[in-house]
Design an enzyme around this catalytic site. Structure first.
Site, mmCIF file in Angstrom:
data_model
loop_
_atom_site.group_PDB
_atom_site.id
_atom_site.type_symbol
_atom_site.label_atom_id
_atom_site.label_comp_id
_atom_site.label_asym_id
_atom_site.label_seq_id
_atom_site.Cartn_x
_atom_site.Cartn_y
_atom_site.Cartn_z
ATOM 1 N N HIS A 117 -74.044 -14.394 -36.379
ATOM 2 C CA HIS A 117 -73.869 -13.620 -35.149
ATOM 3 C C HIS A 117 -74.276 -14.486 -33.964
ATOM 4 C CE1 HIS A 117 -73.618 -10.105 -32.584
ATOM 5 N NE2 HIS A 117 -74.784 -10.442 -32.059
ATOM 6 N N THR A 149 -76.277 -5.722 -43.781
ATOM 7 C CA THR A 149 -76.648 -4.393 -44.257
ATOM 8 C C THR A 149 -75.721 -3.386 -43.573
ATOM 9 O OG1 THR A 149 -78.243 -4.043 -42.463
ATOM 10 C CG2 THR A 149 -79.070 -5.095 -44.489
ATOM 11 N N GLU A 151 -76.391 -1.374 -41.336
ATOM 12 C CA GLU A 151 -76.649 -1.309 -39.898
ATOM 13 C C GLU A 151 -76.181 -2.609 -39.253
ATOM 14 O OE1 GLU A 151 -80.261 -0.274 -36.751
ATOM 15 O OE2 GLU A 151 -80.706 -0.425 -38.889
#
Length: 197
Positions: A117, A149, A151
């Site tokens: 990211h 995950t 989230e």
């Protein structure tokens, strides 16, 4: 990640520059000899993704599943899982794969799914990370390799790279500086995971 062959499947949506950096590092650092690991396949959600042609030229299996032809996100993810599982992956690596994955997909690859990211997580999860860092007056930006995950952008941090935000930086200039570090960090993080397996 037990077993002799640790297959890596990389998912891309575009040029695949991080994918290429991983493939080149795998060859240069002899992942096959050292860890029994190889990039077994590159899969994209876009037929025209430039990275597919590059991967094919390296002799890597490729596939494209156009997400717009599926009636739902669940249907696409089910088809994507089937395409990935043909290669019995030890790691599924997201490298500029521009799709939010369903909880069922994330659960299926729990512990084997890794992403990069373009921010120093937990700051600036989501999109437009570079412009947001500039707008907030950050003096540093960077990228994070993390486990995926359910989230978004919240899994265990595996590695980070930091770059300065320079006076007069644009989002594009900052993105290019961060990307050059991603190309070094992502393969390094994956190599560390393979060495631990």
């Amino acid at each position: 990640m037990s077993g002799v062959n640790k297959n890596i499947v990389i998912l891309i949506s575009g040029s695949g520059s991080n994918m290429a950096a991983i493939v080149e590092t795998a060859q240069a650092h002899r992942w096959q000899d050292r860890f029994g690991a190889r990039v077994a396949a590159v899969i994209s959600n876009r037929d025209a993704a430039q990275g597919l042609a590059w991967a094919k030229a390296q002799g890597i299996a490729t596939a494209a599943l156009d997400h717009t032809t599926f009636e739902s996100r669940d249907a696409f993810d089910a088809a994507l899982m089937a395409a990935i599982d043909v290669h019995t992956p030890a790691l599924v690596v997201l490298a500029g794969f521009m799709r939010i994955l369903t909880p069922a997909f994330v659960q299926h690859y729990a512990g084997r799914l890794v992403n990069i990211h373009p921010s120093l997580l937990p700051a600036f999860a989501g999109l437009k990370t570079h412009q947001r860092a500039i707008d907030m007056g950050c003096r540093f930006a960077g990228a994070t390799v993390h486990r995926v995950t359910s989230e978004l952008d919240h899994g265990e941090i595996l590695d980070q790279a930091v770059v300065p935000v320079l006076p007069g930086d644009t989002a594009e200039a900052l993105a290019a500086r961060v990307l050059s570090q991603e190309h070094l960090m992502y393969p390094r993080a994956l190599e560390r995971l393979l060495a631990q397996a």
